[in-house]
Design a protein around this motif. Structure first.
Motif, mmCIF file in Angstrom:
data_model
loop_
_atom_site.group_PDB
_atom_site.id
_atom_site.type_symbol
_atom_site.label_atom_id
_atom_site.label_comp_id
_atom_site.label_asym_id
_atom_site.label_seq_id
_atom_site.Cartn_x
_atom_site.Cartn_y
_atom_site.Cartn_z
ATOM 1 N N GLU A 49 0.845 -1.202 0.000
ATOM 2 C CA GLU A 49 0.000 0.000 0.000
ATOM 3 C C GLU A 49 0.878 1.249 0.000
ATOM 4 O O GLU A 49 1.960 1.272 0.576
ATOM 5 N N LYS A 50 0.425 2.294 -0.655
ATOM 6 C CA LYS A 50 1.151 3.562 -0.695
ATOM 7 C C LYS A 50 0.446 4.543 0.245
ATOM 8 O O LYS A 50 -0.757 4.740 0.155
ATOM 9 N N ILE A 51 1.211 5.152 1.151
ATOM 10 C CA ILE A 51 0.683 6.039 2.187
ATOM 11 C C ILE A 51 1.258 7.443 1.987
ATOM 12 O O ILE A 51 2.466 7.643 2.127
ATOM 13 N N PRO A 52 0.413 8.439 1.657
ATOM 14 C CA PRO A 52 0.921 9.814 1.548
ATOM 15 C C PRO A 52 1.120 10.412 2.949
ATOM 16 O O PRO A 52 0.278 10.241 3.832
ATOM 17 N N VAL A 53 2.240 11.080 3.144
ATOM 18 C CA VAL A 53 2.572 11.673 4.434
ATOM 19 C C VAL A 53 3.103 13.085 4.200
ATOM 20 O O VAL A 53 3.908 13.304 3.304
ATOM 21 N N THR A 54 2.635 14.025 4.997
ATOM 22 C CA THR A 54 3.137 15.395 4.913
ATOM 23 C C THR A 54 4.165 15.601 6.012
ATOM 24 O O THR A 54 3.868 15.441 7.196
ATOM 25 N N LEU A 55 5.391 15.918 5.618
ATOM 26 C CA LEU A 55 6.472 16.214 6.554
ATOM 27 C C LEU A 55 6.545 17.726 6.723
ATOM 28 O O LEU A 55 6.415 18.475 5.755
ATOM 29 N N ARG A 56 6.733 18.176 7.941
ATOM 30 C CA ARG A 56 6.833 19.610 8.212
ATOM 31 C C ARG A 56 8.249 19.927 8.683
ATOM 32 O O ARG A 56 8.721 19.381 9.661
ATOM 33 N N PHE A 57 8.880 20.849 7.958
ATOM 34 C CA PHE A 57 10.235 21.268 8.282
ATOM 35 C C PHE A 57 10.195 22.673 8.861
ATOM 36 O O PHE A 57 9.438 23.521 8.384
ATOM 37 N N GLU A 58 11.008 22.909 9.875
ATOM 38 C CA GLU A 58 11.009 24.197 10.569
ATOM 39 C C GLU A 58 11.254 25.364 9.623
ATOM 40 O O GLU A 58 10.589 26.378 9.682
ATOM 41 N N ARG A 59 12.209 25.221 8.707
ATOM 42 C CA ARG A 59 12.547 26.331 7.817
ATOM 43 C C ARG A 59 12.107 26.107 6.379
ATOM 44 O O ARG A 59 11.857 27.053 5.660
ATOM 45 N N ALA A 60 12.029 24.869 5.943
ATOM 46 C CA ALA A 60 11.727 24.574 4.536
ATOM 47 C C ALA A 60 10.238 24.390 4.269
ATOM 48 O O ALA A 60 9.844 24.208 3.125
ATOM 49 N N GLY A 61 9.406 24.408 5.309
ATOM 50 C CA GLY A 61 7.966 24.259 5.103
ATOM 51 C C GLY A 61 7.549 22.802 4.995
ATOM 52 O O GLY A 61 8.193 21.913 5.537
ATOM 53 N N GLU A 62 6.455 22.572 4.273
ATOM 54 C CA GLU A 62 5.890 21.228 4.163
ATOM 55 C C GLU A 62 6.289 20.551 2.863
ATOM 56 O O GLU A 62 6.464 21.205 1.839
ATOM 57 N N MET A 63 6.400 19.221 2.943
ATOM 58 C CA MET A 63 6.695 18.409 1.769
ATOM 59 C C MET A 63 5.876 17.127 1.899
ATOM 60 O O MET A 63 5.903 16.478 2.943
ATOM 61 N N THR A 64 5.125 16.786 0.854
ATOM 62 C CA THR A 64 4.363 15.554 0.866
ATOM 63 C C THR A 64 5.166 14.467 0.167
ATOM 64 O O THR A 64 5.681 14.668 -0.927
ATOM 65 N N VAL A 65 5.311 13.335 0.843
ATOM 66 C CA VAL A 65 6.024 12.186 0.293
ATOM 67 C C VAL A 65 5.090 10.980 0.360
ATOM 68 O O VAL A 65 4.110 10.987 1.085
ATOM 69 N N THR A 66 5.401 9.959 -0.406
ATOM 70 C CA THR A 66 4.604 8.741 -0.390
ATOM 71 C C THR A 66 5.482 7.588 0.053
ATOM 72 O O THR A 66 6.537 7.331 -0.541
ATOM 73 N N PHE A 67 5.050 6.914 1.118
ATOM 74 C CA PHE A 67 5.745 5.735 1.621
ATOM 75 C C PHE A 67 5.050 4.498 1.079
ATOM 76 O O PHE A 67 3.824 4.454 0.990
ATOM 77 N N THR A 68 5.816 3.477 0.734
ATOM 78 C CA THR A 68 5.260 2.188 0.337
ATOM 79 C C THR A 68 5.432 1.236 1.512
ATOM 80 O O THR A 68 6.534 1.089 2.042
ATOM 81 N N VAL A 69 4.345 0.614 1.937
ATOM 82 C CA VAL A 69 4.360 -0.281 3.095
ATOM 83 C C VAL A 69 5.067 -1.586 2.711
ATOM 84 O O VAL A 69 4.755 -2.204 1.702
ATOM 85 N N GLY A 70 6.026 -1.957 3.525
ATOM 86 C CA GLY A 70 6.751 -3.213 3.314
ATOM 87 C C GLY A 70 6.940 -3.934 4.627
ATOM 88 O O GLY A 70 6.604 -3.401 5.701
ATOM 89 N N ARG A 71 7.491 -5.111 4.565
ATOM 90 C CA ARG A 71 7.801 -5.869 5.785
ATOM 91 C C ARG A 71 9.023 -5.242 6.452
ATOM 92 O O ARG A 71 9.896 -4.709 5.787
ATOM 93 N N ILE A 72 9.105 -5.371 7.752
ATOM 94 C CA ILE A 72 10.222 -4.801 8.479
ATOM 95 C C ILE A 72 11.546 -5.453 8.093
ATOM 96 O O ILE A 72 12.594 -4.864 8.199
ATOM 97 N N ASP A 73 11.488 -6.687 7.576
ATOM 98 C CA ASP A 73 12.718 -7.385 7.198
ATOM 99 C C ASP A 73 13.090 -7.203 5.738
ATOM 100 O O ASP A 73 14.027 -7.801 5.262
ATOM 101 N N MET A 74 12.367 -6.324 5.004
ATOM 102 C CA MET A 74 12.679 -6.090 3.586
ATOM 103 C C MET A 74 13.969 -5.312 3.457
ATOM 104 O O MET A 74 14.236 -4.394 4.222
ATOM 105 N N GLN A 75 14.784 -5.684 2.504
ATOM 106 C CA GLN A 75 16.018 -4.966 2.212
ATOM 107 C C GLN A 75 15.803 -4.109 0.979
ATOM 108 O O GLN A 75 15.175 -4.535 0.027
ATOM 109 N N HIS A 76 16.333 -2.882 0.956
ATOM 110 C CA HIS A 76 16.210 -1.985 -0.204
ATOM 111 C C HIS A 76 17.546 -1.800 -0.857
ATOM 112 O O HIS A 76 18.539 -1.744 -0.318
#
Length: 76
Positions: A49-76
């Motif tokens: 599943e793809k999960i959109p997440v908004t990250l908030r940075f103190e000086r750079a503002g907001e950035m929306t990224v998409t995380f892909t759900v994987g198993r904790i033991d997955m290697q990238h």
């Protein structure tokens, strides 16, 4: 957001309000070190599943990224 800390032979997880990332720097989130923990979710995430997440940075503002759900033991 959490970090893992070694307390003698015991590993403890501690919540943090943010991570310090220098300008033009990076931070790798991964199990056992620095990570995001999702709480109060309405349903469990499913692998692939793809999960959109908004990250908030103190000086750079907001950035929306998409995380892909994987198993904790997955290697990238």
């Amino acid at each position: 957001m959490h970090v893992h800390l070694h307390d003698g032979a015991v590993m403890r997880m501690r919540q943090v309000k943010g991570y310090d990332i220098p300008a033009k720097g990076s931070l790798e989130l991964k199990p056992g070190i620095a990570h995001l923990m999702f709480v109060d979710i309405k349903r469990p995430f499913k692998e692939g599943e793809k999960i959109p997440v908004t990250l908030r940075f103190e000086r750079a503002g907001e950035m929306t990224v998409t995380f892909t759900v994987g198993r904790i033991d997955m290697q990238h």
